[in-house]
Design a protein around this motif. Structure first.
Motif, PDB file in Angstrom:
ATOM      1  N   ILE A   4       0.578  -1.460  -0.058  1.00 25.13           N
ATOM      2  CA  ILE A   4       0.015  -0.042   0.081  1.00 25.13           C
ATOM      3  C   ILE A   4       0.900   1.194   0.139  1.00 25.13           C
ATOM      4  O   ILE A   4       0.558   2.172  -0.602  1.00 25.13           O
ATOM      5  CB  ILE A   4      -0.936   0.171   1.126  1.00 25.13           C
ATOM      6  CG1 ILE A   4      -1.841  -1.017   0.990  1.00 25.13           C
ATOM      7  CG2 ILE A   4      -1.854   1.216   1.491  1.00 25.13           C
ATOM      8  CD1 ILE A   4      -3.005  -1.409   2.320  1.00 25.13           C
ATOM      9  N   TYR A   7       2.318   1.478  -3.537  1.00 28.94           N
ATOM     10  CA  TYR A   7       1.276   2.085  -4.374  1.00 28.94           C
ATOM     11  C   TYR A   7       1.137   3.562  -4.287  1.00 28.94           C
ATOM     12  O   TYR A   7       0.820   4.358  -4.921  1.00 28.94           O
ATOM     13  CB  TYR A   7       0.027   1.262  -4.523  1.00 28.94           C
ATOM     14  CG  TYR A   7       0.289  -0.069  -4.967  1.00 28.94           C
ATOM     15  CD1 TYR A   7       0.950  -0.182  -6.211  1.00 28.94           C
ATOM     16  CD2 TYR A   7      -0.486  -1.148  -4.550  1.00 28.94           C
ATOM     17  CE1 TYR A   7       0.822  -1.359  -6.788  1.00 28.94           C
ATOM     18  CE2 TYR A   7      -0.415  -2.461  -5.060  1.00 28.94           C
ATOM     19  CZ  TYR A   7       0.356  -2.468  -6.271  1.00 28.94           C
ATOM     20  OH  TYR A   7       0.386  -3.575  -6.837  1.00 28.94           O
ATOM     21  N   GLY A  47      -7.467   4.878  -5.069  1.00 29.74           N
ATOM     22  CA  GLY A  47      -7.575   3.609  -4.869  1.00 29.74           C
ATOM     23  C   GLY A  47      -6.849   3.074  -3.474  1.00 29.74           C
ATOM     24  O   GLY A  47      -7.244   2.125  -2.865  1.00 29.74           O
ATOM     25  N   VAL A  48      -5.742   3.585  -3.601  1.00 30.78           N
ATOM     26  CA  VAL A  48      -4.850   3.245  -2.012  1.00 30.78           C
ATOM     27  C   VAL A  48      -5.444   3.704  -0.793  1.00 30.78           C
ATOM     28  O   VAL A  48      -5.576   2.996   0.184  1.00 30.78           O
ATOM     29  CB  VAL A  48      -3.433   4.113  -2.265  1.00 30.78           C
ATOM     30  CG1 VAL A  48      -2.559   3.947  -0.919  1.00 30.78           C
ATOM     31  CG2 VAL A  48      -2.588   3.150  -3.314  1.00 30.78           C
ATOM     32  N   ARG A  51      -8.271   1.387  -0.114  1.00 30.67           N
ATOM     33  CA  ARG A  51      -7.751   0.142   0.260  1.00 30.67           C
ATOM     34  C   ARG A  51      -7.221   0.166   1.683  1.00 30.67           C
ATOM     35  O   ARG A  51      -7.446  -0.831   2.420  1.00 30.67           O
ATOM     36  CB  ARG A  51      -6.577  -0.192  -0.467  1.00 30.67           C
ATOM     37  CG  ARG A  51      -5.865  -1.661  -0.108  1.00 30.67           C
ATOM     38  CD  ARG A  51      -6.702  -2.739  -0.561  1.00 30.67           C
ATOM     39  NE  ARG A  51      -6.023  -3.872  -0.242  1.00 30.67           N
ATOM     40  CZ  ARG A  51      -6.477  -5.026   0.456  1.00 30.67           C
ATOM     41  NH1 ARG A  51      -8.030  -5.179   0.647  1.00 30.67           N
ATOM     42  NH2 ARG A  51      -5.825  -5.990   0.513  1.00 30.67           N
ATOM     43  N   ARG A  52      -6.771   1.312   2.114  1.00 30.73           N
ATOM     44  CA  ARG A  52      -6.415   1.367   3.447  1.00 30.73           C
ATOM     45  C   ARG A  52      -7.484   1.413   4.475  1.00 30.73           C
ATOM     46  O   ARG A  52      -7.493   0.866   5.381  1.00 30.73           O
ATOM     47  CB  ARG A  52      -5.682   2.690   3.625  1.00 30.73           C
ATOM     48  CG  ARG A  52      -4.189   2.794   3.215  1.00 30.73           C
ATOM     49  CD  ARG A  52      -3.328   3.636   4.040  1.00 30.73           C
ATOM     50  NE  ARG A  52      -1.968   3.538   3.815  1.00 30.73           N
ATOM     51  CZ  ARG A  52      -0.983   4.143   4.526  1.00 30.73           C
ATOM     52  NH1 ARG A  52      -1.249   5.078   5.042  1.00 30.73           N
ATOM     53  NH2 ARG A  52       0.277   3.705   4.265  1.00 30.73           N
ATOM     54  N   ALA A  54     -10.238  -0.178   3.904  1.00 33.61           N
ATOM     55  CA  ALA A  54     -10.750  -1.600   4.044  1.00 33.61           C
ATOM     56  C   ALA A  54      -9.463  -2.392   4.822  1.00 33.61           C
ATOM     57  O   ALA A  54     -10.010  -3.298   5.630  1.00 33.61           O
ATOM     58  CB  ALA A  54     -10.749  -2.262   2.768  1.00 33.61           C
ATOM     59  N   GLY A  55      -8.358  -2.016   4.892  1.00 35.00           N
ATOM     60  CA  GLY A  55      -7.145  -2.702   5.661  1.00 35.00           C
ATOM     61  C   GLY A  55      -7.403  -2.563   7.063  1.00 35.00           C
ATOM     62  O   GLY A  55      -6.592  -3.230   7.943  1.00 35.00           O
ATOM     63  N   GLY A  60     -14.985  -3.799   2.940  1.00 29.44           N
ATOM     64  CA  GLY A  60     -14.385  -3.040   1.622  1.00 29.44           C
ATOM     65  C   GLY A  60     -15.763  -2.622   0.974  1.00 29.44           C
ATOM     66  O   GLY A  60     -16.860  -2.870   0.973  1.00 29.44           O
ATOM     67  N   GLN A  65     -14.208   1.986  -5.798  1.00 31.21           N
ATOM     68  CA  GLN A  65     -13.954   1.300  -7.254  1.00 31.21           C
ATOM     69  C   GLN A  65     -14.574   1.504  -8.189  1.00 31.21           C
ATOM     70  O   GLN A  65     -14.416   1.779  -9.315  1.00 31.21           O
ATOM     71  CB  GLN A  65     -14.119  -0.426  -6.561  1.00 31.21           C
ATOM     72  CG  GLN A  65     -13.096  -0.877  -5.840  1.00 31.21           C
ATOM     73  CD  GLN A  65     -13.529  -2.256  -5.344  1.00 31.21           C
ATOM     74  OE1 GLN A  65     -14.292  -2.913  -5.878  1.00 31.21           O
ATOM     75  NE2 GLN A  65     -12.649  -2.855  -4.566  1.00 31.21           N
TER      76      GLN A  65
END
Length: 121
Positions: A4, A7, A47-48, A51-52, A54-55, A60, A65
């Motif tokens: 992550i 990216y 997107g990063v 994603r963070r 969701a992490g 999610g 998206q």
């Protein structure tokens, strides 16, 4: 270094290169490509960030998206339109190429290599 973070750094580098290309380049086509590079970096950063989230334990979210996919489609369509307008502008202005250099007259005959300005023949 995690994926992550990698990216995120890559997205930041793409945004930086796109801004540099927009500022430095004088050619319209290069500015268009730099603007697309900047947009790709923004999509990657978006997107990063999604994603963070969701992490971090959250579920999610499909909304980021969908926004990135929609943005990619709109960016492709806008790029195609801009290239078409640049080509048409070049044809209307009588340019041989898309860049800003003036075109040579098409009806003029090429100069003689030996120098036709009064030299011996």
């Amino acid at each position: 270094m995690s994926q992550i973070t990698l990216y995120g750094l890559l997205g930041s580098a793409l945004v930086g290169l796109g801004l540099y290309g927009l500022i430095v380049s004088a050619d319209a086509l290069r500015k268009l490509l730099a603007f697309n590079l900047l947009g790709s970096g923004v999509f990657l950063l978006f997107g990063v960030i999604a994603r963070r989230g969701a992490g971090a334990g959250f579920s999610g979210d499909p909304i980021p998206q969908a926004l990135v996919i929609t943005g990619l489609v709109v960016a492709f369509a806008a790029t195609a339109l801009a290239v078409g307008l640049l080509v048409r502008l070049g044809q209307t202005a009588g340019l041989d190429d898309v860049d800003d250099a003036p075109a040579s007259p098409r009806s003029a005959a090429p100069e003689d290599a030996r120098g036709s300005a009064g030299g011996p023949q």
